[in-house]
Design a protein around this motif. Sequence first.
Motif, PDB file in Angstrom:
ATOM      1  N   THR A  51       0.832  -1.212   0.000  1.00 44.41           N
ATOM      2  CA  THR A  51       0.000   0.000   0.000  1.00 44.41           C
ATOM      3  C   THR A  51       0.863   1.257   0.000  1.00 44.41           C
ATOM      4  O   THR A  51       0.605   2.211  -0.747  1.00 44.41           O
ATOM      5  N   LEU A  52       1.908   1.234   0.834  1.00 45.74           N
ATOM      6  CA  LEU A  52       2.815   2.391   0.868  1.00 45.74           C
ATOM      7  C   LEU A  52       3.509   2.578  -0.478  1.00 45.74           C
ATOM      8  O   LEU A  52       3.692   3.714  -0.934  1.00 45.74           O
ATOM      9  N   ALA A  53       3.884   1.455  -1.096  1.00 50.42           N
ATOM     10  CA  ALA A  53       4.546   1.545  -2.408  1.00 50.42           C
ATOM     11  C   ALA A  53       3.606   2.150  -3.451  1.00 50.42           C
ATOM     12  O   ALA A  53       4.031   2.985  -4.272  1.00 50.42           O
ATOM     13  N   ILE A  54       2.335   1.770  -3.422  1.00 46.03           N
ATOM     14  CA  ILE A  54       1.358   2.325  -4.374  1.00 46.03           C
ATOM     15  C   ILE A  54       1.150   3.817  -4.118  1.00 46.03           C
ATOM     16  O   ILE A  54       1.079   4.630  -5.047  1.00 46.03           O
ATOM     17  N   ILE A  55       1.068   4.194  -2.834  1.00 43.59           N
ATOM     18  CA  ILE A  55       0.913   5.623  -2.501  1.00 43.59           C
ATOM     19  C   ILE A  55       2.094   6.420  -3.035  1.00 43.59           C
ATOM     20  O   ILE A  55       1.930   7.497  -3.630  1.00 43.59           O
ATOM     21  N   TRP A  56       3.288   5.859  -2.861  1.00 44.49           N
ATOM     22  CA  TRP A  56       4.469   6.599  -3.323  1.00 44.49           C
ATOM     23  C   TRP A  56       4.571   6.626  -4.844  1.00 44.49           C
ATOM     24  O   TRP A  56       5.117   7.573  -5.418  1.00 44.49           O
ATOM     25  N   PHE A  57       4.037   5.608  -5.493  1.00 48.09           N
ATOM     26  CA  PHE A  57       3.972   5.660  -6.958  1.00 48.09           C
ATOM     27  C   PHE A  57       3.086   6.847  -7.383  1.00 48.09           C
ATOM     28  O   PHE A  57       3.429   7.602  -8.301  1.00 48.09           O
ATOM     29  N   GLY A  58       1.936   6.998  -6.685  1.00 46.57           N
ATOM     30  CA  GLY A  58       1.055   8.124  -6.984  1.00 46.57           C
ATOM     31  C   GLY A  58       1.723   9.461  -6.708  1.00 46.57           C
ATOM     32  O   GLY A  58       1.627  10.407  -7.506  1.00 46.57           O
ATOM     33  N   ALA A  61      14.849   7.973  -2.977  1.00 45.58           N
ATOM     34  CA  ALA A  61      14.542   7.482  -1.632  1.00 45.58           C
ATOM     35  C   ALA A  61      13.446   6.407  -1.624  1.00 45.58           C
ATOM     36  O   ALA A  61      13.540   5.425  -0.877  1.00 45.58           O
ATOM     37  N   ALA A  62      12.413   6.594  -2.455  1.00 45.21           N
ATOM     38  CA  ALA A  62      11.287   5.654  -2.416  1.00 45.21           C
ATOM     39  C   ALA A  62      11.508   4.444  -3.321  1.00 45.21           C
ATOM     40  O   ALA A  62      11.077   3.337  -3.000  1.00 45.21           O
ATOM     41  N   PHE A  63      12.175   4.671  -4.456  1.00 43.71           N
ATOM     42  CA  PHE A  63      12.387   3.578  -5.424  1.00 43.71           C
ATOM     43  C   PHE A  63      13.856   3.561  -5.846  1.00 43.71           C
ATOM     44  O   PHE A  63      14.196   3.939  -6.979  1.00 43.71           O
ATOM     45  N   PRO A  64      14.747   3.163  -4.935  1.00 43.69           N
ATOM     46  CA  PRO A  64      16.186   3.228  -5.242  1.00 43.69           C
ATOM     47  C   PRO A  64      16.581   2.409  -6.462  1.00 43.69           C
ATOM     48  O   PRO A  64      17.493   2.813  -7.200  1.00 43.69           O
ATOM     49  N   ALA A  65      15.916   1.289  -6.697  1.00 45.25           N
ATOM     50  CA  ALA A  65      16.269   0.473  -7.870  1.00 45.25           C
ATOM     51  C   ALA A  65      15.922   1.213  -9.164  1.00 45.25           C
ATOM     52  O   ALA A  65      16.677   1.159 -10.150  1.00 45.25           O
ATOM     53  N   ALA A 108      10.526  -0.713  -4.764  1.00 46.31           N
ATOM     54  CA  ALA A 108      10.285   0.141  -3.603  1.00 46.31           C
ATOM     55  C   ALA A 108      11.294  -0.135  -2.490  1.00 46.31           C
ATOM     56  O   ALA A 108      11.800  -1.256  -2.334  1.00 46.31           O
ATOM     57  N   GLY A 109      11.565   0.912  -1.709  1.00 47.58           N
ATOM     58  CA  GLY A 109      12.425   0.767  -0.538  1.00 47.58           C
ATOM     59  C   GLY A 109      11.698   0.010   0.568  1.00 47.58           C
ATOM     60  O   GLY A 109      10.569  -0.461   0.391  1.00 47.58           O
ATOM     61  N   SER A 110      12.342  -0.092   1.723  1.00 46.45           N
ATOM     62  CA  SER A 110      11.750  -0.839   2.835  1.00 46.45           C
ATOM     63  C   SER A 110      10.508  -0.138   3.371  1.00 46.45           C
ATOM     64  O   SER A 110      10.285   1.056   3.111  1.00 46.45           O
ATOM     65  N   ASN A 131      11.454   2.810   5.501  1.00 48.07           N
ATOM     66  CA  ASN A 131      11.897   3.918   4.642  1.00 48.07           C
ATOM     67  C   ASN A 131      10.702   4.676   4.070  1.00 48.07           C
ATOM     68  O   ASN A 131      10.627   5.914   4.133  1.00 48.07           O
ATOM     69  N   LEU A 132       9.742   3.947   3.500  1.00 46.13           N
ATOM     70  CA  LEU A 132       8.575   4.587   2.898  1.00 46.13           C
ATOM     71  C   LEU A 132       7.720   5.293   3.938  1.00 46.13           C
ATOM     72  O   LEU A 132       7.151   6.364   3.668  1.00 46.13           O
ATOM     73  N   THR A 133       7.635   4.716   5.145  1.00 49.01           N
ATOM     74  CA  THR A 133       6.841   5.339   6.222  1.00 49.01           C
ATOM     75  C   THR A 133       7.452   6.668   6.649  1.00 49.01           C
ATOM     76  O   THR A 133       6.753   7.682   6.793  1.00 49.01           O
ATOM     77  N   ILE A 134       8.775   6.664   6.862  1.00 46.20           N
ATOM     78  CA  ILE A 134       9.447   7.901   7.276  1.00 46.20           C
ATOM     79  C   ILE A 134       9.306   8.968   6.191  1.00 46.20           C
ATOM     80  O   ILE A 134       9.022  10.146   6.469  1.00 46.20           O
ATOM     81  N   MET A 135       9.484   8.559   4.944  1.00 49.54           N
ATOM     82  CA  MET A 135       9.342   9.514   3.840  1.00 49.54           C
ATOM     83  C   MET A 135       7.930  10.082   3.753  1.00 49.54           C
ATOM     84  O   MET A 135       7.728  11.265   3.457  1.00 49.54           O
ATOM     85  N   PHE A 136       6.948   9.229   4.037  1.00 49.70           N
ATOM     86  CA  PHE A 136       5.556   9.690   3.998  1.00 49.70           C
ATOM     87  C   PHE A 136       5.323  10.776   5.049  1.00 49.70           C
ATOM     88  O   PHE A 136       4.669  11.792   4.777  1.00 49.70           O
ATOM     89  N   ILE A 137       5.881  10.577   6.247  1.00 46.59           N
ATOM     90  CA  ILE A 137       5.735  11.579   7.322  1.00 46.59           C
ATOM     91  C   ILE A 137       6.453  12.878   6.941  1.00 46.59           C
ATOM     92  O   ILE A 137       5.914  13.986   7.114  1.00 46.59           O
TER      93      ILE A 137
END
Length: 342
Positions: free
Chosen positions: A5-12, A72-76, A298-300, A303-309
């Motif tokens: 879910t976090l990965a999808i949010i960050w894609f958006g 940060a969100a998608f390092p690959a 996606a990152g861990s 990682n995605l949670t901290i970035m979201f905040i």
Amino acid sequence: MSHDTLAIIWFGLWGLIWTVYFILDGYTLGTGMLFPFIAKNRQERNQLQEAVGPFWGGNEVWLITAGGATFAAFPAVYADMFSFLYTPLFLVLIALFIRAIGLEFMHKDDNPLWQATCKWGFFTGSFLIAFLFGVTFANLYRGLLIGPNGYEGNLFSLLNGYGILGGWLFVSLFLLSGSLWIQLKTAGQTAVRAYRFSKILAGVAPAMLSLFFLATVNRTPLLNNYSENPVLWIVPVIALTAMLASAYFIFKKKIGYAFTAVCVTIFTKMAFGFVGMFPNMLPSSIDNAYSLTLFNAAGSKLNLTIMFIVAAIFVPIIIVYQSWSYTLFKDKILKDSAKGYQ
């Protein structure tokens, strides 16, 4: 929230940040491309410089944010994108330098040769940024030559017919956006000349967008998601409607409405691409098995949670700051009082 879910949010959010950048910097790039053809003397050059001066640096914050969010969100994706697309992105970086030098150093020396060099440097840098980003995103829609051993293409393989069409689409949309912005921000002959360009571009930009959508149907797998979820067709329909509305408002001389319609066009055009790509971020045109998706890039979760905040705190601050700057510098710039960059 789960990791997916976090990965999808960050894609958006990733797509939204890129879209905001193109909406905001689009009118700056368009002004740069029109600069040599609209400004006929130093006072008119000052007018156009002031029309974008308080905003263009802030607009580029969104470009840096887009790059940072990718890292940060998608390092690959960040690693592969800057490896696969190294040459066009390096050229974009050079173009950013050329644009900045042309705009800010133009009147540091009164030598006509220096001023002419900077004027055309501003034009060249703006054109290359618009064109190369158009080529890049069109190739993302089409799919890159990603095989079992990595990227198998080069700069020339990106310059295929569909990629070049994407480049010209970006150029035409940003030219239209810039011509309208000049009319909103300046008065006198600069606004009159910009309106003449707007009338021409009101025919060119809709034609380019229609051609691009037609080519997308024939040259990309982008419509698979639309076939599975027909309600999504509302996105390209809004893009075309907004584009035609912009042309209508231009001939009615309702420039504010026309500019808003162009912004909606850019927003929905970019949304059209990201919706079609989902969940791919670096799709392969060789075999979809080699595509990089948001789930495997996606990152861990931490990682995605901290970035979201962090994004929830700082993005509103950026929006408030930029809104304040647009309010502060809302007045039209007159030829006699324009100072430009000294």
